[in-house]
Motif scaffolding. Sequence first.
Motif, mmCIF file in Angstrom:
data_model
loop_
_atom_site.group_PDB
_atom_site.id
_atom_site.type_symbol
_atom_site.label_atom_id
_atom_site.label_comp_id
_atom_site.label_asym_id
_atom_site.label_seq_id
_atom_site.Cartn_x
_atom_site.Cartn_y
_atom_site.Cartn_z
ATOM 1 N N ASN A 162 -32.243 -15.727 19.434
ATOM 2 C CA ASN A 162 -30.953 -16.357 19.661
ATOM 3 C C ASN A 162 -30.160 -16.540 18.382
ATOM 4 O O ASN A 162 -29.065 -17.074 18.402
ATOM 5 C CB ASN A 162 -31.147 -17.723 20.308
ATOM 6 C CG ASN A 162 -31.721 -17.572 21.680
ATOM 7 O OD1 ASN A 162 -31.235 -16.796 22.479
ATOM 8 N ND2 ASN A 162 -32.793 -18.293 21.944
ATOM 9 N N ARG A 163 -30.745 -16.135 17.272
ATOM 10 C CA ARG A 163 -30.015 -16.274 16.018
ATOM 11 C C ARG A 163 -29.593 -14.921 15.502
ATOM 12 O O ARG A 163 -29.396 -14.738 14.314
ATOM 13 C CB ARG A 163 -30.875 -17.028 15.007
ATOM 14 C CG ARG A 163 -30.930 -18.516 15.333
ATOM 15 C CD ARG A 163 -31.831 -19.287 14.419
ATOM 16 N NE ARG A 163 -31.658 -20.715 14.617
ATOM 17 C CZ ARG A 163 -32.168 -21.411 15.629
ATOM 18 N NH1 ARG A 163 -32.886 -20.787 16.544
ATOM 19 N NH2 ARG A 163 -31.959 -22.703 15.743
ATOM 20 N N MET A 215 -39.294 -28.052 15.628
ATOM 21 C CA MET A 215 -40.027 -29.220 16.091
ATOM 22 C C MET A 215 -41.255 -28.787 16.884
ATOM 23 O O MET A 215 -41.215 -27.838 17.650
ATOM 24 C CB MET A 215 -39.098 -30.059 16.980
ATOM 25 C CG MET A 215 -39.708 -31.349 17.454
ATOM 26 S SD MET A 215 -38.405 -32.572 17.781
ATOM 27 C CE MET A 215 -39.317 -33.799 18.680
ATOM 28 N N ARG A 258 -36.389 -38.190 16.936
ATOM 29 C CA ARG A 258 -35.485 -37.490 17.848
ATOM 30 C C ARG A 258 -34.046 -37.557 17.357
ATOM 31 O O ARG A 258 -33.256 -36.661 17.632
ATOM 32 C CB ARG A 258 -35.618 -38.056 19.257
ATOM 33 C CG ARG A 258 -37.031 -37.778 19.843
ATOM 34 C CD ARG A 258 -37.263 -38.561 21.112
ATOM 35 N NE ARG A 258 -36.246 -38.281 22.096
ATOM 36 C CZ ARG A 258 -36.242 -37.200 22.870
ATOM 37 N NH1 ARG A 258 -37.222 -36.330 22.786
ATOM 38 N NH2 ARG A 258 -35.280 -37.006 23.725
ATOM 39 N N PRO A 309 -28.849 -29.625 17.888
ATOM 40 C CA PRO A 309 -30.188 -29.403 17.339
ATOM 41 C C PRO A 309 -30.367 -27.987 16.794
ATOM 42 O O PRO A 309 -30.989 -27.786 15.752
ATOM 43 C CB PRO A 309 -31.103 -29.632 18.539
ATOM 44 C CG PRO A 309 -30.333 -30.502 19.465
ATOM 45 C CD PRO A 309 -28.885 -30.193 19.242
ATOM 46 N N ALA A 310 -29.776 -27.014 17.489
ATOM 47 C CA ALA A 310 -29.961 -25.623 17.074
ATOM 48 C C ALA A 310 -29.286 -25.332 15.743
ATOM 49 O O ALA A 310 -29.624 -24.362 15.074
ATOM 50 C CB ALA A 310 -29.428 -24.686 18.155
ATOM 51 N N ASP A 311 -28.311 -26.159 15.366
ATOM 52 C CA ASP A 311 -27.570 -25.895 14.135
ATOM 53 C C ASP A 311 -28.084 -26.691 12.942
ATOM 54 O O ASP A 311 -27.516 -26.630 11.857
ATOM 55 C CB ASP A 311 -26.087 -26.236 14.351
ATOM 56 C CG ASP A 311 -25.460 -25.298 15.367
ATOM 57 O OD1 ASP A 311 -25.908 -24.139 15.431
ATOM 58 O OD2 ASP A 311 -24.553 -25.732 16.092
ATOM 59 N N ARG A 350 -39.377 -19.599 12.180
ATOM 60 C CA ARG A 350 -37.949 -19.782 11.945
ATOM 61 C C ARG A 350 -37.648 -20.064 10.479
ATOM 62 O O ARG A 350 -36.497 -20.020 10.070
ATOM 63 C CB ARG A 350 -37.462 -20.958 12.784
ATOM 64 C CG ARG A 350 -37.508 -20.715 14.278
ATOM 65 C CD ARG A 350 -36.112 -20.678 14.790
ATOM 66 N NE ARG A 350 -35.322 -21.609 14.007
ATOM 67 C CZ ARG A 350 -35.239 -22.904 14.253
ATOM 68 N NH1 ARG A 350 -35.835 -23.405 15.304
ATOM 69 N NH2 ARG A 350 -34.551 -23.685 13.472
ATOM 70 N N ILE A 393 -33.776 -26.995 11.867
ATOM 71 C CA ILE A 393 -35.037 -27.719 11.952
ATOM 72 C C ILE A 393 -35.932 -26.990 12.945
ATOM 73 O O ILE A 393 -35.459 -26.168 13.721
ATOM 74 C CB ILE A 393 -34.818 -29.146 12.503
ATOM 75 C CG1 ILE A 393 -34.006 -29.057 13.805
ATOM 76 C CG2 ILE A 393 -34.117 -30.014 11.488
ATOM 77 C CD1 ILE A 393 -34.159 -30.224 14.689
ATOM 78 N N ALA A 451 -33.884 -34.866 14.848
ATOM 79 C CA ALA A 451 -33.860 -33.560 15.508
ATOM 80 C C ALA A 451 -32.518 -33.288 16.174
ATOM 81 O O ALA A 451 -32.154 -32.142 16.394
ATOM 82 C CB ALA A 451 -34.967 -33.490 16.558
ATOM 83 N N GLY A 452 -31.811 -34.367 16.529
ATOM 84 C CA GLY A 452 -30.550 -34.174 17.248
ATOM 85 C C GLY A 452 -30.723 -34.259 18.746
ATOM 86 O O GLY A 452 -29.809 -33.959 19.504
ATOM 87 N N LEU A 453 -31.915 -34.649 19.201
ATOM 88 C CA LEU A 453 -32.145 -34.788 20.633
ATOM 89 C C LEU A 453 -31.641 -36.137 21.142
ATOM 90 O O LEU A 453 -31.488 -36.331 22.342
ATOM 91 C CB LEU A 453 -33.639 -34.631 20.942
ATOM 92 C CG LEU A 453 -34.231 -33.283 20.538
ATOM 93 C CD1 LEU A 453 -35.737 -33.276 20.696
ATOM 94 C CD2 LEU A 453 -33.615 -32.165 21.353
ATOM 95 N N GLY A 485 -36.598 -18.316 19.372
ATOM 96 C CA GLY A 485 -35.633 -18.957 18.487
ATOM 97 C C GLY A 485 -34.928 -17.961 17.574
ATOM 98 O O GLY A 485 -33.744 -18.115 17.259
#
Lengths: 293, 348
Positions: free
Chosen positions: B103-104, B80, B48, B73-75, B151, B78, B51-53, B100
């Motif tokens: 949103n990009r 998951m 985590r 996390p979005a940047d 992604r 990755i 992941a950045g969580l 995903g």
Amino acid sequence: MKRAVFANRWLPILLLVPQVVIIGIFFYWPAIHALRSSFFLQDPFGFGETFVGIENYTSLFHLPAYGRAAMFTVSFTLLVTILSLSIALLFAVKADKVLRGAKTYRTLLMWVYAVAPPVAGVIGIILFNQSWGPLTDLFKFFGWDFALGVNYYDTAFAMVLIAVWKQIPVNFIFFLSGLQSIPKSVREAAMIDNRSASGRFWDVTFPLLAPTGFFLLITNITYSLFDTFGIIDTVVKGEPGNNPMTLVYKIYVDGFRGNDLGGSSAQSVILMVLVLAMTVVQFRLVERRIHYT
Amino acid sequence: MAQVTLSQISKVYPNGAKAVKPASFDIPDGEFVVLVGPSGCGKSSMLRMIAGLEDISTGDLHIGERRVNDLDPADRDIAMVFQNYALYPHMTVRKNIGYGLQNRKIAKAEINRKVAEASALLNLDDYLDRKPSQLSGGQRQRVAMGRAIVRDPELFLFDEPLSNLDAKLRNQMRIEIKALQRRLGVTAVYVTHDQVEAMTMADRIIVMNAGNIEQIGTPFEVYNRPATTFVASFMGAPPMNLMEGTITDGQVRIGDLVVAQNLDHPAGPVTVGIRPEDIIPDAAGQMKIEVSLVEELGAHRLLHGTLGGHPLSVYVSKDNEVRPGVLHVSLKQNAVSLFGKDTGARLS
């Protein structure tokens, strides 16, 4: 649903009796009575009645006061529902992020729920008191000469404010538990998929809160229409005059203060039909778009 | 696709719990790394953090050339896969996979093309317009995979993705995930508590216990040369037999029985580890095992018994008819691992 099987055919009937009796005595009987008396003109002193057909109804539509009350009811209901739902949702979203002291915070927000509507009204009157109410003083500071019970819009403003304040805690608790029932991992997955927090809220959190929101929408409309009676009664202080009032309060005023039982019965029948129609529409239209997990 | 570098990464929770003690390791580009350990060992916290969580308490994390500690996390580029799939219940499979990308700021046609590609790869074509609640566990798992691969990220993260599946499906998905990762060549970090998954899927295994990294190595190394008694007892089913022994005069003994020669270590107490399959029935063998129970596993038999009072298990092929009672055995070459009695660390 499971079908229950009873050996004795009288047992299920016996079990149903209390509910049927309650609904019968407190809903059907008065409803039928209201329907009947809406076609009569009652003697103010109770010495008899005259059949007048639909005159009670037609005269309502010629009364400007009735139209005014109806318009006020619509705007009052919309304002109270929208404001108390959106403010409560905002609070819930913020409270959901609080980790430390979350329990205290929630309890404090819940307290208002324990305040009875008339008491909320009295608190409102104190806050808005003409000569020494703190809120009146505050408004005066900003140059707004607030006159509760004198100015129509000021009174309406106070009613909406008190009604919203009273309703926020219930909505808050429902929204909060709704938020907490969204799996943590779904929100985390959204964090990876979407950088924008507001985007995540509208795309993922909000749709998953929709069942809660729909339930609250119905209960809030019902609340604004009916349960605000106590608030309106205390704010108006029994001096309806030019003050705003909702249709429900008008039924009471016309029937018990004005002794026009026939006219007030006609009003309550109209209200009953409206509410019935609204409930059907809500369930038919809105619920279809909601995803229940 | 990128190399992942962790330097002195640690996680301390606000209540003072040290979930991950400072750890450093590199994951080369395209490698499949499995973090394995019992529950509460810190493997999920580690994942985590990558992941950045979860916030990284200390240390630096690089994905490719970028230091990503402070990135959302979005940047981090990755993807998951979660244990319970974490699909968006109100979206169709198509929207779940495409969310995903949407949103990009990727063009709609491009999203459609990529979703179609991923769904073809995962055999999801027939289910694109269904909601997750109308799918089976395995199909949901595939959608979660689709959401990750569409992604085309630099790094895949898997958080026990197979533990909600039944045993048969788990074996199948295990192979599919590994094959997919090979094919796409994307670096992957995979967390599991199942040592079989770790052994079968990993290029390299990282064994964790109580916030510490116990060993990093290929499945072969971890299995055959466990670095600590913890690794020895955690990896392998049945686990390695660990018995108290001593070194005297260059001989390793359990009780009076000499099990190996060892001239490298000073005399004293040691922990002796022997894999159950390294013990073979041998009528001429010197070791005598008191077998008390025979477990029939089909291809193999698992014998439970004692050796000089120490409990022990032996794994024999189905050709060996064994009954409870005394069994003469001998050891395979280099079957004995030695661990420090107090430290639990491997000697030599």
